[in-house]
Design an enzyme around this catalytic site. Sequence first.
Site, PDB file in Angstrom:
ATOM      1  N   GLU A  76       0.822  -1.207   0.000  1.00  0.00           N
ATOM      2  CA  GLU A  76       0.000   0.000   0.000  1.00  0.00           C
ATOM      3  C   GLU A  76       0.864   1.270   0.000  1.00  0.00           C
ATOM      4  O   GLU A  76       0.591   2.211  -0.720  1.00  0.00           O
ATOM      5  CB  GLU A  76      -0.915  -0.033   1.237  1.00  0.00           C
ATOM      6  CG  GLU A  76      -1.618   1.263   1.595  1.00  0.00           C
ATOM      7  CD  GLU A  76      -2.748   1.596   0.630  1.00  0.00           C
ATOM      8  OE1 GLU A  76      -3.140   0.714  -0.141  1.00  0.00           O
ATOM      9  OE2 GLU A  76      -3.202   2.758   0.653  1.00  0.00           O
ATOM     10  N   ASP A  77       1.914   1.311   0.797  1.00  0.00           N
ATOM     11  CA  ASP A  77       2.613   2.564   1.058  1.00  0.00           C
ATOM     12  C   ASP A  77       4.043   2.656   0.538  1.00  0.00           C
ATOM     13  O   ASP A  77       4.702   3.669   0.715  1.00  0.00           O
ATOM     14  CB  ASP A  77       2.676   2.814   2.577  1.00  0.00           C
ATOM     15  CG  ASP A  77       1.310   3.155   3.139  1.00  0.00           C
ATOM     16  OD1 ASP A  77       0.454   3.594   2.357  1.00  0.00           O
ATOM     17  OD2 ASP A  77       1.095   2.960   4.348  1.00  0.00           O
ATOM     18  N   ASP A 139      -3.997  -3.779  13.503  1.00  0.00           N
ATOM     19  CA  ASP A 139      -3.607  -2.553  12.801  1.00  0.00           C
ATOM     20  C   ASP A 139      -4.457  -1.381  13.300  1.00  0.00           C
ATOM     21  O   ASP A 139      -3.968  -0.321  13.676  1.00  0.00           O
ATOM     22  CB  ASP A 139      -3.828  -2.789  11.293  1.00  0.00           C
ATOM     23  CG  ASP A 139      -3.567  -1.553  10.445  1.00  0.00           C
ATOM     24  OD1 ASP A 139      -2.574  -0.838  10.719  1.00  0.00           O
ATOM     25  OD2 ASP A 139      -4.353  -1.305   9.504  1.00  0.00           O
ATOM     26  N   ASP A 259     -24.787  -1.032  39.564  1.00  0.00           N
ATOM     27  CA  ASP A 259     -23.866  -2.160  39.427  1.00  0.00           C
ATOM     28  C   ASP A 259     -22.725  -1.822  38.484  1.00  0.00           C
ATOM     29  O   ASP A 259     -22.701  -2.223  37.348  1.00  0.00           O
ATOM     30  CB  ASP A 259     -24.574  -3.433  38.980  1.00  0.00           C
ATOM     31  CG  ASP A 259     -25.538  -3.178  37.840  1.00  0.00           C
ATOM     32  OD1 ASP A 259     -25.875  -2.012  37.621  1.00  0.00           O
ATOM     33  OD2 ASP A 259     -25.927  -4.134  37.173  1.00  0.00           O
TER      34      ASP A 259
HETATM   35 MN    MN Z   1      -1.275  -0.111   9.008  1.00  0.00          MN
END
Ligand code: MN
Length: 724
Positions: A76-77, A139, A259
């Site tokens: 993804e990055d 994540d 409670d």
């Molecule tokens: Mn991540």
Amino acid sequence: MMRQYELVERVTKYDPDANEDLLNRAYVYAMKAHGNQKRASGEAYFNHPLEVAAILTEMKLDDATIAAALLHDTVEDTEATSAEIEEKFGKEIAALVDGLTKIAKLDLVTKEATQAENLRKLLLAMSKDVRVLLVKLADRLHNMRTLHHVKPEKRARIAQETMEIYAPLAGRMGMQTVRDELEDIAFRVLNPEANRIITERLEKLHAESGDILREIEQALVAKLGENGIQAEVCGREKRPFSIWRKMERKLLSLGQLSDIFGFRVIVGTVDQCYRSLGIVHRTWRAVPGRFKDYISTPKQNDYRSLHTTVIGPHHMRVEMQIRTRLMHEIAERGVAAHALYKDAPDAKEGLDGFRQPAAESNAYRWLRHLVEMLQEGESPKEFLEHTKLELFHDQVFCFTPKGQLIALPRGATPIDFAYAVHTSVGDSCVGCKINGRHAPLVTELQNGDEVEIIRSEAQVPPAAWEGLAVTGKARAAIRRATRVAVRRQFSGLGREIVEKLLAKHERKFLDKEVAAALPRLGHKNLEDSLVAVGRGELSGHDVLRAMGIAVEEGKAREPRRKISAKKGDAADELSIPVRGVSRSAALRIAPETGAVPGERIVGIITPGEGITIYPIFARALEQFDNQPERWVDLAWDSQAAEKMFPARIAVTIMNEIGSLAQVTQVIGDLGGNIDALQMVAREGARDFFDLDITVEVRDLKHLNDIMMGLRTKNAVSSVQRKTG
Ligand code: MN
């Protein structure tokens, strides 16, 4: 930052056979791929996948999952590609990373249609291998822990997504610890005010009651020990979010909520669970109706425990969960407790392409069922409705007269029950007995109810039942079964209306004559126009006029004007944004209760007048039980205009100076309009006042916020929605 060898050690500690080489390579590869990337906090990006991997080691997951966690953001990055991951780490890990890449870009807090589609993609990506979900949840957990570094606008969106989708998913998978932490962080972001009020109250209570937790812990251990049971007892205070949710669900004010202490009693065997329960009940008084046996009837997410509430020392209500060590593991870790795939002899590709955990858990089965539904190609919107409901509601367990267990979401009615047994049972259902007694079909089922469905083959389910059912299965089946039948009922009603009007003009209803007027009415056939009359979309007078019959002005008055004359102009009434009727239908909101977007509603037709909108809990609906032809299925239009809607609430306040001002102040501060406020006289007790308030709000959430706001005030002793 955790060192490479530390991570590997953590894994080999619980799994000596773990592939150390794989873990080392994944560590190095991800660190290099992320290079100099930084996170919002300014720290090295690689720290994030590393922390995610660390969270998963706490759940004792296999080496492939840990490696996938290290690699989860690389495709993804960074420059890394899916093909490269597969080449270096093999098919299994590449598939896991692939699933995670696919869901990285989904925005789950968005327009309803997109949200449904995205949720569907999310579940599809996860369901191929449940480990994708486990990495995704870890994540999200780490992202939530570091959320304070993110810009405020983005923060709220992430928190909302967590609250709506990921926390319930974790819960549904039985991962209670993850769910709790996700909810706590999200709650602080989404509702800081409520969080602050509850936290302060807890601190105060803490200061007053001293170390009551230790005291009860010791008393419990001693009592059980006297009876030869060695128990591990762990007391804790409830979390602000779970207290808040309870206040909302049970309509309690903070003062009534006693409670807030919970204890877990962990013993050796199932037998000891039941014996411990007996000892607890002999030592302290049990609160009636609070005992639940999730050992003999586990929850759908595999949760097993005995629950009870007792009046403990200092007259404090104390909740107890009694369970074995194994039950405890599963309660805390859920599906992760089952998810060790490695070398399991029966870990195999299922027939349908699913990778199955060694022992298929109920929670996993649920996920698989969801995916089967997706594959049957339901529309995304219907799917979202179904999934959200299944995610967000807890469940109730009911029985058929033969003892078959039927699990349903909380809020389910006998109609849901009937359809859960079989579609043909639902379609022919005309009534029911709950625990041997006749009960209305709108009854909300409770845990342990025995439900007997009364059937008639002549029955066709009324369309409005769709609004009374909460399960996707029942709603879809009703929609199918009623479409034709309901049209027939409406056209019959329409015919009756036109017949009566014609009779006043000494004319008979002749199909031919009415049909001749169709072009002027804008309908293609007789049936359509009669249905329109029956539904209140077309007035009978219009039909007469189209037939060339002179209708006197007075009598011809349009029904919708008559109704809207009460308040505002006609245009105002017409803009109530509901689906299920034509735009020109005359609509009004039941004044006894009000109705606001977000709550389930039905319409009741009054021929010649129009349709009255009721929330489904309105008591007035009971009188229409045996007139199914008058019920119209309505739903709020999600595109609801920027408009305010009335809701009627009953507020009890103390007879003190400034009490009333507190009430009006809260409503005003939270953006509600008080449309009417009445003091209701109270017999006897002089120290309280009952108020009957019609408040205008944007939607159900707005109304709930206001009711919650009122409940937090000292002068307010109770706040309830009026049911009519
Ligand atoms: Mn991540």
